[in-house]
Design a protein around this motif. Structure first.
Motif, short mmCIF file in Angstrom:
data_model
loop_
_atom_site.label_atom_id
_atom_site.label_comp_id
_atom_site.label_asym_id
_atom_site.label_seq_id
_atom_site.Cartn_x
_atom_site.Cartn_y
_atom_site.Cartn_z
N LYS B 9 0.81 -1.21 0.00
CA LYS B 9 0.00 0.00 0.00
C LYS B 9 0.85 1.26 0.00
N ASN B 10 1.96 1.21 0.74
CA ASN B 10 2.79 2.40 0.90
C ASN B 10 4.26 2.08 0.61
N PRO B 11 4.67 2.14 -0.66
CA PRO B 11 6.03 1.73 -1.05
C PRO B 11 7.14 2.56 -0.39
N LYS B 12 6.80 3.70 0.17
CA LYS B 12 7.80 4.52 0.87
C LYS B 12 8.41 3.75 2.05
N LEU B 13 7.63 2.80 2.60
CA LEU B 13 8.08 2.06 3.79
C LEU B 13 9.31 1.19 3.51
N TRP B 14 9.51 0.82 2.22
CA TRP B 14 10.64 -0.07 1.91
C TRP B 14 11.96 0.48 2.42
N GLN B 15 12.14 1.81 2.30
CA GLN B 15 13.42 2.43 2.66
C GLN B 15 13.89 2.02 4.06
N LYS B 16 12.94 2.04 5.01
CA LYS B 16 13.27 1.70 6.39
C LYS B 16 13.76 0.25 6.48
N PHE B 17 13.14 -0.63 5.69
CA PHE B 17 13.51 -2.04 5.74
C PHE B 17 14.84 -2.31 5.03
N PHE B 18 15.15 -1.50 4.03
CA PHE B 18 16.40 -1.70 3.30
C PHE B 18 17.63 -1.33 4.14
N ILE B 19 17.41 -0.66 5.26
CA ILE B 19 18.53 -0.35 6.16
C ILE B 19 19.19 -1.65 6.63
N ARG B 20 18.38 -2.70 6.79
CA ARG B 20 18.93 -3.99 7.23
C ARG B 20 19.97 -4.52 6.25
N GLU B 21 19.66 -4.54 4.97
CA GLU B 21 20.61 -5.10 4.01
C GLU B 21 21.89 -4.26 3.97
N LYS B 22 21.72 -2.94 4.15
CA LYS B 22 22.87 -2.04 4.14
C LYS B 22 23.77 -2.34 5.36
N ILE B 23 23.15 -2.57 6.51
CA ILE B 23 23.91 -2.87 7.73
C ILE B 23 24.67 -4.18 7.56
N ILE B 24 23.98 -5.20 7.06
CA ILE B 24 24.62 -6.50 6.91
C ILE B 24 25.77 -6.43 5.90
N GLN B 25 25.53 -5.70 4.82
CA GLN B 25 26.58 -5.54 3.81
C GLN B 25 27.81 -4.83 4.41
N SER B 26 27.57 -3.78 5.20
CA SER B 26 28.72 -3.04 5.73
C SER B 26 29.43 -3.82 6.83
N ILE B 27 28.72 -4.69 7.55
CA ILE B 27 29.39 -5.55 8.54
C ILE B 27 30.36 -6.48 7.81
N ARG B 28 29.88 -7.08 6.72
CA ARG B 28 30.76 -7.99 5.95
C ARG B 28 31.98 -7.23 5.42
N GLU B 29 31.73 -6.06 4.85
CA GLU B 29 32.84 -5.23 4.35
C GLU B 29 33.89 -5.03 5.44
N PHE B 30 33.40 -4.65 6.62
CA PHE B 30 34.29 -4.34 7.74
C PHE B 30 35.17 -5.53 8.10
N PHE B 31 34.53 -6.71 8.26
CA PHE B 31 35.31 -7.86 8.73
C PHE B 31 36.19 -8.47 7.64
N PHE B 32 35.75 -8.36 6.38
CA PHE B 32 36.63 -8.86 5.31
C PHE B 32 37.88 -7.97 5.22
N ARG B 33 37.67 -6.67 5.42
CA ARG B 33 38.80 -5.75 5.41
C ARG B 33 39.77 -6.09 6.55
N GLU B 34 39.21 -6.56 7.68
CA GLU B 34 40.03 -6.94 8.84
C GLU B 34 40.60 -8.36 8.69
N LYS B 35 40.33 -8.99 7.55
CA LYS B 35 40.80 -10.35 7.26
C LYS B 35 40.23 -11.39 8.23
N PHE B 36 38.97 -11.25 8.59
CA PHE B 36 38.27 -12.25 9.40
C PHE B 36 37.64 -13.28 8.46
#
Lengths: 190, 373
Positions: B9-36
């Protein structure tokens, strides 16, 4: 009073907190890291209306306060007390001005209100979200306020002055939020 | 209305939910950079670490002859990851689901939730404190860029980049928090003194029965708390902590790292050499949200075995589901776990923080509360 535990908590229930009656406005369960379960509540003091948070241990016992809601007719005010009457038995009840609070500005003689009673004493009042009230005198527009539309001050039937839009005239009936004293809409015209 | 219906009904709401994928992606970036290394451990387990405060989900495995075997859903990946540490994997992290039963009726918990754990070998909890500061800043920068960049002009992008460099402010429920390091660090005894005006010595004994119930009960009663016979030291302590200390954590302009927890809340952490009443454990809070729980890991097999027995005993008293303790985990400790420190961070809570929402259900496409109204 009846002893209950936190598992019987319900929104709107009245309990004793720090020796005074409070209403449970909100509650939820919380588990601190590596800790037991707790219940976080928001409690509203019936006397002062102040809301505060308190966290109970899960299963902690508390006193539930039996509160009765009576529909009573407002009669008159003397000093710090407002007098109401139970239309069933014609008994009168004095309610302190602290309980009536801001609502004193909008209370009308002869109208029916809900009074919360605990051990024969009034501990709270339920106010409507909106009150309908008649404008009895109307002044000129207040100068300068052009940003959000010009406003003026009128006197309403309870003798209180409030700010309303320019188009409101003497004799109109308007709706007011009694909690804030803010004008909401015009509901009747002369 | 279900969340999928609200989204339709309200596609604007997606933005809030997409924060999750962004967080997970940046966690992976962080630890791969740290060679974990990123690891994957089972959700379905024959035995668990007995923890007195957690209730498990129990299920049954059927073999081909339909013979039943009791199994449990993981309450955290901790024991499995620690076996890998013993095997020699080195620094590693996992993003996975964990399950904690009975945690319903709360804005802060969903019985099925997403957890991040990472372990740093050769480190103690002070090293992981610094990891937390750096990781949260990294997530912040990724999200901020993503959100503002999607529609920004070139000049605006430059301005945003500069702002991200200069200003590390996040707003959660009207509370502005500066995420730049160093964060506030305060020990549990210090916080107790500062906010509840209790000295740690008042509620403990330096030797003998260190966590005397009488002492903590006395202090709690003087403060007006109701203390019942059945209450433990931990319950009485935590009630004071939750009412008087926690509201101050991460709410005074900076995230707060609160460290050195009383031993009854040590869980799998190492006891402090300088004070046996305290364990090397910390939690971090941002704007009042409890986000992570870290230990300098207990590597002592004998001590861990003792705690297993104690926790099993408390589980029984509390009427928790009986579980098979993870003996294989004890076996791993016996084989020698390297000195290390590890932490569990709630990813759903991180989404709450960055999406500025007060209910964990608002961060999930399918919150449990929608299935069980």
């Amino acid at each position: 009073m009846a002893k209950i535990t936190t598992s019987q908590f319900e929104k709107g229930m009245f309990i004793e907190f720090k020796d005074e009656p409070h209403q449970i406005v909100e509650f939820q369960h919380v588990n601190p890291g590596k800790g037991s379960a707790f219940i976080r509540t928001k409690l509203k003091s019936l006397k002062s209306g102040k809301v505060q948070e308190f966290t109970y241990k899960s299963g902690e016992s508390v006193e539930e306060i039996p509160i009765n809601v009576f529909e009573m007719q407002y009669l008159y005010k003397t000093g710090d007390e407002f007098f109401f009457m139970d239309k069933g038995n014609f008994e009168q009840l004095a309610v302190d001005k602290n309980i009536v609070g801001n609502f004193a500005n909008f209370i009308k003689e002869g109208e029916i209100y809900q009074i919360l009673i605990h051990e024969d004493a009034a501990v709270g009042m339920r106010f409507p979200k909106k009150v309908r009230i008649k404008v009895t005198a109307s002044d000129e527009a207040v100068k300068g306020n052009t940003v959000s539309g010009a406003k003026k001050v009128v006197t309403i039937e309870t003798g209180v002055q409030i700010t309303v839009p320019l188009f409101i005239k003497k004799g109109d009936t308007i709706a007011i939020d009694p909690e804030t004293g803010v004008y909401l809409e015009r509901v009747g015209q002369t | 209305m279900q969340t999928w219906q609200k989204l339709k009904k309200n596609p604007k709401l997606w933005q809030k939910f997409f924060i999750r994928e962004k967080i997970i992606q940046s966690i992976r970036e962080f630890f791969f950079r740290e060679k974990f290394h990123e690891v994957e451990t089972p959700l379905l387990l024959p035995s668990v670490v007995p923890e007195s405060y957690l209730e498990v989900f129990e299920t049954h495995l059927l073999d081909r002859q339909r013979k039943k075997r009791r199994m449990f859903l993981a309450t955290s990946p901790e024991a499995s990851i620690k076996k890998l540490l013993v095997a020699g994997i080195g620094n590693c992290f996992e993003i996975t689901k964990s399950f904690r039963n009975t945690e319903t009726g709360s804005n802060l918990h969903n019985p099925e939730f997403t957890i991040l754990e990472w372990y740093r070998v050769g480190a103690d909890y002070k090293d992981v404190m610094r990891d937390c500061e750096r990781l949260i800043l990294h997530i912040y920068e990724s999200i901020f860029r993503h959100a503002e960049f999607s529609s920004a002009s070139n000049t605006k992008r430059k301005k945003i980049l500069k702002q991200v460099q200069d200003d590390k402010m996040i707003k959660y429920q009207g509370n502005s928090i500066d995420l730049s390091s160093p964060w506030e660090r305060i020990s549990v005894p210090e916080a107790l003194q500062k906010y509840a005006h209790i000295s740690f010595d008042e509620i403990t004994n330096k030797s003998g029965e260190m966590f005397s119930k009488e002492k903590v009960a006395q202090v709690a009663k003087e403060k007006g708390y109701r203390v019942e016979k059945k209450n433990s030291w931990e319950e009485i302590f935590n009630q004071i902590f939750l009412n008087e200390v926690e509201p101050h954590l991460g709410t005074h302009g900076k995230p707060t790292i609160i460290y050195d927890y009383p031993r009854p809340m040590a869980a799998l952490s190492k006891i402090k050499e300088t004070d046996p009443r305290l364990a090397e454990r910390f939690e971090f809070y941002i704007a009042g949200l409890e986000l992570g729980d870290c230990y300098t890991e207990l590597t002592d097999y004998n001590e861990q075995k003792k705690r297993f027995a104690e926790e099993q005993k408390i589980r029984k008293i509390k009427g928790k589901t009986s579980v098979f303790p993870d003996e294989d985990f004890l076996e791993a400790l016996k084989a020698g776990m390297p000195k290390c420190s590890g932490i569990a961070v709630g990813i759903d809570r991180l989404v709450m923080l960055f999406a500025d929402t007060t209910n964990v259900a608002d961060t999930l496409f399918f919150p449990l509360s929608e299935f069980t109204p």
